[in-house]
Design an enzyme around this catalytic site. Structure first.
Site, PDB file in Angstrom:
ATOM      1  N   ASP A 130      15.978  10.328   1.782  1.00 61.30           N
ATOM      2  CA  ASP A 130      15.851   8.882   1.601  1.00 61.30           C
ATOM      3  C   ASP A 130      15.342   8.293   2.904  1.00 61.30           C
ATOM      4  O   ASP A 130      16.025   8.346   3.939  1.00 61.30           O
ATOM      5  CB  ASP A 130      17.222   8.300   1.247  1.00 61.30           C
ATOM      6  CG  ASP A 130      17.192   6.802   0.982  1.00 61.30           C
ATOM      7  OD1 ASP A 130      16.168   6.152   1.276  1.00 61.30           O
ATOM      8  OD2 ASP A 130      18.201   6.274   0.486  1.00 61.30           O
ATOM      9  N   TYR A 184       6.106  -8.268   1.034  1.00 63.99           N
ATOM     10  CA  TYR A 184       5.346  -7.017   0.909  1.00 63.99           C
ATOM     11  C   TYR A 184       4.182  -6.985   1.890  1.00 63.99           C
ATOM     12  O   TYR A 184       3.977  -6.006   2.612  1.00 63.99           O
ATOM     13  CB  TYR A 184       4.835  -6.889  -0.530  1.00 63.99           C
ATOM     14  CG  TYR A 184       3.869  -5.752  -0.758  1.00 63.99           C
ATOM     15  CD1 TYR A 184       4.334  -4.453  -0.933  1.00 63.99           C
ATOM     16  CD2 TYR A 184       2.500  -5.979  -0.813  1.00 63.99           C
ATOM     17  CE1 TYR A 184       3.457  -3.403  -1.147  1.00 63.99           C
ATOM     18  CE2 TYR A 184       1.612  -4.937  -1.032  1.00 63.99           C
ATOM     19  CZ  TYR A 184       2.096  -3.660  -1.201  1.00 63.99           C
ATOM     20  OH  TYR A 184       1.210  -2.621  -1.410  1.00 63.99           O
ATOM     21  N   SER A 232      -1.598  -1.192   2.552  1.00 65.16           N
ATOM     22  CA  SER A 232      -2.242  -2.051   1.558  1.00 65.16           C
ATOM     23  C   SER A 232      -3.188  -3.040   2.205  1.00 65.16           C
ATOM     24  O   SER A 232      -2.896  -3.586   3.289  1.00 65.16           O
ATOM     25  CB  SER A 232      -1.181  -2.820   0.771  1.00 65.16           C
ATOM     26  OG  SER A 232      -1.773  -3.755  -0.100  1.00 65.16           O
ATOM     27  N   THR A 249       0.216   1.744 -11.662  1.00 65.55           N
ATOM     28  CA  THR A 249       1.273   2.760 -11.632  1.00 65.55           C
ATOM     29  C   THR A 249       2.409   2.434 -12.591  1.00 65.55           C
ATOM     30  O   THR A 249       3.453   3.083 -12.565  1.00 65.55           O
ATOM     31  CB  THR A 249       1.845   2.893 -10.205  1.00 65.55           C
ATOM     32  OG1 THR A 249       2.338   1.622  -9.774  1.00 65.55           O
ATOM     33  CG2 THR A 249       0.781   3.395  -9.238  1.00 65.55           C
ATOM     34  N   ASN A 295       4.745   7.655   1.727  1.00 66.71           N
ATOM     35  CA  ASN A 295       4.314   6.890   0.565  1.00 66.71           C
ATOM     36  C   ASN A 295       5.387   5.926   0.049  1.00 66.71           C
ATOM     37  O   ASN A 295       5.099   5.064  -0.773  1.00 66.71           O
ATOM     38  CB  ASN A 295       3.914   7.868  -0.547  1.00 66.71           C
ATOM     39  CG  ASN A 295       3.727   7.206  -1.889  1.00 66.71           C
ATOM     40  OD1 ASN A 295       2.760   6.490  -2.113  1.00 66.71           O
ATOM     41  ND2 ASN A 295       4.690   7.411  -2.789  1.00 66.71           N
ATOM     42  N   VAL A 350      -4.026  -0.095  -7.989  1.00 63.33           N
ATOM     43  CA  VAL A 350      -3.719   1.033  -8.865  1.00 63.33           C
ATOM     44  C   VAL A 350      -2.691   0.645  -9.927  1.00 63.33           C
ATOM     45  O   VAL A 350      -1.687  -0.019  -9.631  1.00 63.33           O
ATOM     46  CB  VAL A 350      -3.177   2.229  -8.053  1.00 63.33           C
ATOM     47  CG1 VAL A 350      -3.107   3.479  -8.927  1.00 63.33           C
ATOM     48  CG2 VAL A 350      -4.049   2.485  -6.826  1.00 63.33           C
ATOM     49  N   LYS A 367       3.624  -4.606   5.238  1.00 62.11           N
ATOM     50  CA  LYS A 367       2.468  -3.722   5.368  1.00 62.11           C
ATOM     51  C   LYS A 367       1.653  -4.057   6.618  1.00 62.11           C
ATOM     52  O   LYS A 367       1.087  -3.157   7.256  1.00 62.11           O
ATOM     53  CB  LYS A 367       1.585  -3.811   4.127  1.00 62.11           C
ATOM     54  CG  LYS A 367       2.228  -3.247   2.861  1.00 62.11           C
ATOM     55  CD  LYS A 367       2.571  -1.773   2.997  1.00 62.11           C
ATOM     56  CE  LYS A 367       3.029  -1.186   1.664  1.00 62.11           C
ATOM     57  NZ  LYS A 367       3.427   0.237   1.778  1.00 62.11           N
TER      58      LYS A 367
END
Length: 267
Positions: free
Chosen positions: A57, A166, A147, A201, A85, A199, A170
């Site tokens: 983790d 987010y 990103s 996902t 990732n 993408v 990043k």
């Protein structure tokens, strides 16, 4: 023979990295997951003998140190490529613009915490845990999946004002990558930020709110990429990303590149 370690490998892009890299039997693929029994990645491990599941983790320093030790036991103490990732967001507030954040310190920290912990703190802990293995590897490459949503020009060009935590996380990741690249260059280690593109996902049927959100985002992206038709699939994103990783060199170390290998075509 090359060795790869991928965090956040239980689903989405991480799992696709594992799958594509495992198709070459000469590769040793280490899938770092919180739960090694996760159905998607455990199936890959049963299908490919060169896939090794390791519990880890990235938000827990002791856990990721233990994962690095387990990886070293498999690879003989070395690693060619680390792909960080792992990612998390506070989904409930992803649509918030910055002016909508509350005058509540605990609530605001909670909104930022998932992204900061995986991108910034997790990026540090994971990189530092696996660094001794990378130093003994042949390729000596470290990749953080970032990103273009952190790129100021993209934000200004599209008018995307949401996804604050987010994007901030990043952006911090990208600076951290540049710092690592500066520090590790004398040791022959290359560090890269890699934007995988827009993408799809999502697993299963998308709720109507997600479909509507994707359509709204598409219109914004089209202001700078008029020919964009929609999201790409993980298979395409990862295939192109693997090629970018293969082409990493001293000149690209420390940069954020797209899955197309440049700083222009983010989609």
């Amino acid at each position: 023979m090359s060795s790869y370690a991928i965090t956040g490998a239980s689903k989405g892009l991480g799992r696709e990295f594992v799958r594509q890299l495992a198709t070459d039997p000469n590769n040793t693929v280490l899938a770092i997951v919180r739960n090694p029994e996760s159905p998607g990645v455990s199936e890959l491990a049963s299908q490919y003998a060169n896939v090794h599941l390791i519990a880890g983790d990235v938000t827990d320093p002791k856990s990721i140190l233990n994962a690095a030790s387990a990886a070293a036991a498999i690879t003989g103490g070395k690693l060619d490529v680390l792909i960080h990732n792992s990612n998390a967001v506070d989904a409930a507030t992803m649509s918030f613009n910055p002016s909508q954040f509350p005058f509540d310190s605990e609530a605001t920290r909670a909104m930022f915490e998932p992204s900061l912990t995986t991108a910034i703190y997790g990026g540090l802990w994971t990189t530092n845990a696996f660094l001794p293995l990378i130093e003994k590897g042949v390729q000596k490459k470290i990749v953080h999946i970032s990103s273009a949503m952190a790129e100021v020009d993209l934000i200004r060009g599209t008018g995307i004002s949401y996804g604050v935590a987010y994007s901030v996380a990043k952006a911090g990741m990208n600076v951290q990558i540049a710092k690592y690249a500066a520090e590790l260059a004398p040791r022959g280690i290359k560090v890269l930020g890699l934007s995988p593109g827009w993408v799809d996902t999502w697993e299963g049927e998308k709720p109507s709110a997600v479909v509507e959100g994707d359509a709204f985002m598409l219109k914004q992206f089209q202001t700078i990429a008029p020919s964009l038709e929609g999201q790409i699939q993980p298979e395409e994103s990862v295939a192109k990303s693997i090629q970018v990783i293969a082409n990493m060199d001293d000149e690209s170390s420390g940069l954020l590149l797209s899955h197309n290998g440049n700083r222009e075509n983010w989609f």
